[in-house]
Write a protein that holds these residues in place. Structure first.
Motif, mmCIF file in Angstrom:
data_model
loop_
_atom_site.group_PDB
_atom_site.id
_atom_site.type_symbol
_atom_site.label_atom_id
_atom_site.label_comp_id
_atom_site.label_asym_id
_atom_site.label_seq_id
_atom_site.Cartn_x
_atom_site.Cartn_y
_atom_site.Cartn_z
ATOM 1 N N ILE A 83 10.106 -21.157 54.217
ATOM 2 C CA ILE A 83 9.341 -19.915 54.183
ATOM 3 C C ILE A 83 8.643 -19.809 52.841
ATOM 4 C CG2 ILE A 83 10.775 -18.671 55.844
ATOM 5 C CD1 ILE A 83 12.182 -17.317 53.474
ATOM 6 N N GLY A 84 7.779 -18.818 52.711
ATOM 7 C CA GLY A 84 7.002 -18.643 51.499
ATOM 8 C C GLY A 84 7.804 -18.021 50.365
ATOM 9 N N PRO A 85 7.182 -17.946 49.189
ATOM 10 C CA PRO A 85 7.888 -17.488 47.992
ATOM 11 C C PRO A 85 8.275 -16.021 48.016
ATOM 12 C CG PRO A 85 5.549 -17.808 47.522
ATOM 13 C CD PRO A 85 5.793 -18.371 48.877
ATOM 14 N N TYR A 86 7.630 -15.225 48.884
ATOM 15 C CA TYR A 86 7.927 -13.795 48.942
ATOM 16 C C TYR A 86 8.284 -13.344 50.358
ATOM 17 C CZ TYR A 86 5.169 -14.597 44.741
ATOM 18 O OH TYR A 86 4.678 -15.126 43.571
ATOM 19 N N ASP A 87 8.559 -14.288 51.235
ATOM 20 C CA ASP A 87 8.889 -13.958 52.625
ATOM 21 C C ASP A 87 10.343 -13.485 52.743
ATOM 22 O OD1 ASP A 87 6.383 -14.634 53.473
ATOM 23 O OD2 ASP A 87 6.932 -16.639 54.179
ATOM 24 N N PRO A 88 10.646 -12.690 53.775
ATOM 25 C CA PRO A 88 12.022 -12.251 53.976
ATOM 26 C C PRO A 88 12.925 -13.373 54.475
ATOM 27 C CG PRO A 88 10.632 -11.486 55.771
ATOM 28 C CD PRO A 88 9.711 -12.100 54.752
ATOM 29 N N ILE A 89 14.177 -13.322 54.062
ATOM 30 C CA ILE A 89 15.218 -14.212 54.577
ATOM 31 C C ILE A 89 15.931 -13.471 55.703
ATOM 32 C CG2 ILE A 89 17.389 -15.391 54.049
ATOM 33 C CD1 ILE A 89 16.382 -15.556 51.116
ATOM 34 N N VAL A 180 20.486 -11.840 41.928
ATOM 35 C CA VAL A 180 20.638 -11.047 43.141
ATOM 36 C C VAL A 180 20.633 -9.587 42.728
ATOM 37 C CG1 VAL A 180 22.073 -10.511 45.146
ATOM 38 C CG2 VAL A 180 21.928 -12.874 44.316
ATOM 39 N N ASN A 181 19.638 -8.856 43.195
ATOM 40 C CA ASN A 181 19.463 -7.449 42.803
ATOM 41 C C ASN A 181 19.443 -7.283 41.279
ATOM 42 O OD1 ASN A 181 19.499 -6.780 45.560
ATOM 43 N ND2 ASN A 181 21.726 -6.607 45.549
ATOM 44 N N GLY A 182 18.800 -8.246 40.602
ATOM 45 C CA GLY A 182 18.634 -8.196 39.160
ATOM 46 C C GLY A 182 19.796 -8.743 38.361
ATOM 47 N N PHE A 233 28.468 -12.959 49.073
ATOM 48 C CA PHE A 233 27.430 -13.472 49.957
ATOM 49 C C PHE A 233 26.288 -12.465 50.041
ATOM 50 C CE2 PHE A 233 31.442 -15.356 51.462
ATOM 51 C CZ PHE A 233 31.138 -16.693 51.250
ATOM 52 N N LEU A 234 25.114 -12.954 50.425
ATOM 53 C CA LEU A 234 23.941 -12.103 50.535
ATOM 54 C C LEU A 234 24.097 -11.115 51.679
ATOM 55 C CD1 LEU A 234 21.254 -14.891 50.032
ATOM 56 C CD2 LEU A 234 21.807 -13.067 48.397
ATOM 57 N N GLN A 235 23.589 -9.905 51.460
ATOM 58 C CA GLN A 235 23.667 -8.831 52.448
ATOM 59 C C GLN A 235 22.258 -8.294 52.714
ATOM 60 O OE1 GLN A 235 26.592 -8.092 53.923
ATOM 61 N NE2 GLN A 235 27.554 -9.662 52.637
ATOM 62 N N ARG A 251 10.725 -14.488 45.151
ATOM 63 C CA ARG A 251 11.349 -13.169 45.380
ATOM 64 C C ARG A 251 11.449 -12.959 46.886
ATOM 65 N NH1 ARG A 251 7.865 -12.315 40.966
ATOM 66 N NH2 ARG A 251 8.984 -11.710 39.070
ATOM 67 N N ASN A 252 12.667 -13.066 47.398
ATOM 68 C CA ASN A 252 12.881 -13.015 48.839
ATOM 69 C C ASN A 252 13.921 -11.944 49.167
ATOM 70 O OD1 ASN A 252 12.539 -16.197 48.063
ATOM 71 N ND2 ASN A 252 11.357 -15.643 49.871
ATOM 72 N N ARG A 253 13.514 -10.985 49.976
ATOM 73 C CA ARG A 253 14.411 -9.908 50.402
ATOM 74 C C ARG A 253 15.181 -10.373 51.648
ATOM 75 N NH1 ARG A 253 15.654 -5.366 47.603
ATOM 76 N NH2 ARG A 253 13.427 -5.105 47.097
ATOM 77 N N VAL A 254 16.486 -10.085 51.694
ATOM 78 C CA VAL A 254 17.297 -10.378 52.862
ATOM 79 C C VAL A 254 17.112 -9.221 53.851
ATOM 80 C CG1 VAL A 254 19.619 -10.851 53.712
ATOM 81 C CG2 VAL A 254 18.939 -11.626 51.422
ATOM 82 N N VAL A 255 16.688 -9.550 55.076
ATOM 83 C CA VAL A 255 16.317 -8.523 56.045
ATOM 84 C C VAL A 255 17.065 -8.747 57.361
ATOM 85 C CG1 VAL A 255 14.430 -7.521 57.376
ATOM 86 C CG2 VAL A 255 14.040 -8.231 55.005
ATOM 87 N N ALA A 256 17.744 -7.716 57.837
ATOM 88 C CA ALA A 256 18.465 -7.807 59.104
ATOM 89 C C ALA A 256 17.468 -7.871 60.259
ATOM 90 C CB ALA A 256 19.382 -6.601 59.264
#
Length: 256
Positions: A83-89, A180-182, A233-235, A251-256
């Protein structure tokens, strides 16, 4: 990028001429930045246990007395993971609840070769980018300890934000950081690679052709989540930042 890399020096010269001829510019904020190679022709080649401290932190968990590898340990991530550098995980608890982070320097091959001697290996490098080898630890364990399935879920290979060409960057001595979150989770340097880049290229190309655009992710340092006490683990909602000096930040945000 794949066609540009395959074109070799002639492609770079044509790009330079085009760059000089362009009168206007488009800002990066005016478009969506994709992974430099959104769909590699092959799986992304990866290296396990390539920082001594990472091997040791994992050994504390494994408690198996396994010796340090005498040769690089290779595995791969499916191309659909990129995925891209700013895409969601993506986070799907029906698939995994143990997504972990692994910041890595990635090498992009520029010139094809097979049985490449170690002393000539760097001549085959086009450039460098940043990857996070996001890993589903529960799937790694569920599938007999093999790594491919747990490393290949969709969206678990953020890449970018660019490829820095080999003539513009010395890959030795680059700071590697995960936040992770700074909060800093990994903080190391590529000088601590156990098997250096020329050795990785030489070993991987032994009997197997490397081609322009192939990507080799060189391994992660200590500080991964599963080896922490207690494990982390990532949430959903977490912001994963992966930074390598001289290349940039994912910068990738973890998204449900």
């Amino acid at each position: 990028m794949l066609s540009l890399i395959a074109a070799g020096p002639a492609g770079r010269q044509a790009l330079n001429r085009l760059d000089r001829a362009v009168s206007g510019r488009i800002g990066l904020d005016q478009g969506k930045l994709l992974a430099p190679i959104p769909r590699p022709r092959k799986n992304v080649f990866c290296v396990g246990w390539n920082y001594l401290e990472h091997f040791e932190e994992g050994e504390r968990i494994r408690a198996s007395g396994q010796p340090l590898p005498e040769r690089p340990v290779f595995f791969s991530k499916a191309v659909t993971a990129v995925i891209g550098p700013y895409d969601p995980i993506p986070y799907d608890p029906n698939v995994t609840t143990m997504l972990d982070w692994e910041a890595e320097l990635a090498v992009v091959i520029g010139k094809a070769g097979k049985n490449i001697p170690e002393e000539h290996a760097m001549a085959h490098v086009f450039g460098y980018t940043v990857i996070n080898d996001v890993s589903a630890r529960d799937l790694q364990r569920a599938h007999g300890g093999q790594w491919h399935k747990g490393k290949s879920l969709d969206g678990t290979c953020p890449m970018g934000p660019a490829i820095v060409t080999a003539d513009a960057l010395d890959p030795n001595g680059l700071r590697v950081v995960t936040r992770v979150n700074g909060v800093i989770k990994q903080d190391s340097n590529t000088r601590h690679l156990y098997f250096k880049i020329p050795r990785l290229i030489a070993e991987l190309s032994w009997g197997m052709t490397l081609e322009p655009g192939d990507v080799i992710s060189t391994g992660t340092p200590a500080g991964v989540g599963f080896a922490r006490t207690p494990p982390q683990f990532l949430q959903p909602g977490d912001l994963l930042e992966t930074e390598i000096e001289g290349i940039g930040v994912l910068r990738n945000r973890v998204v449900a």
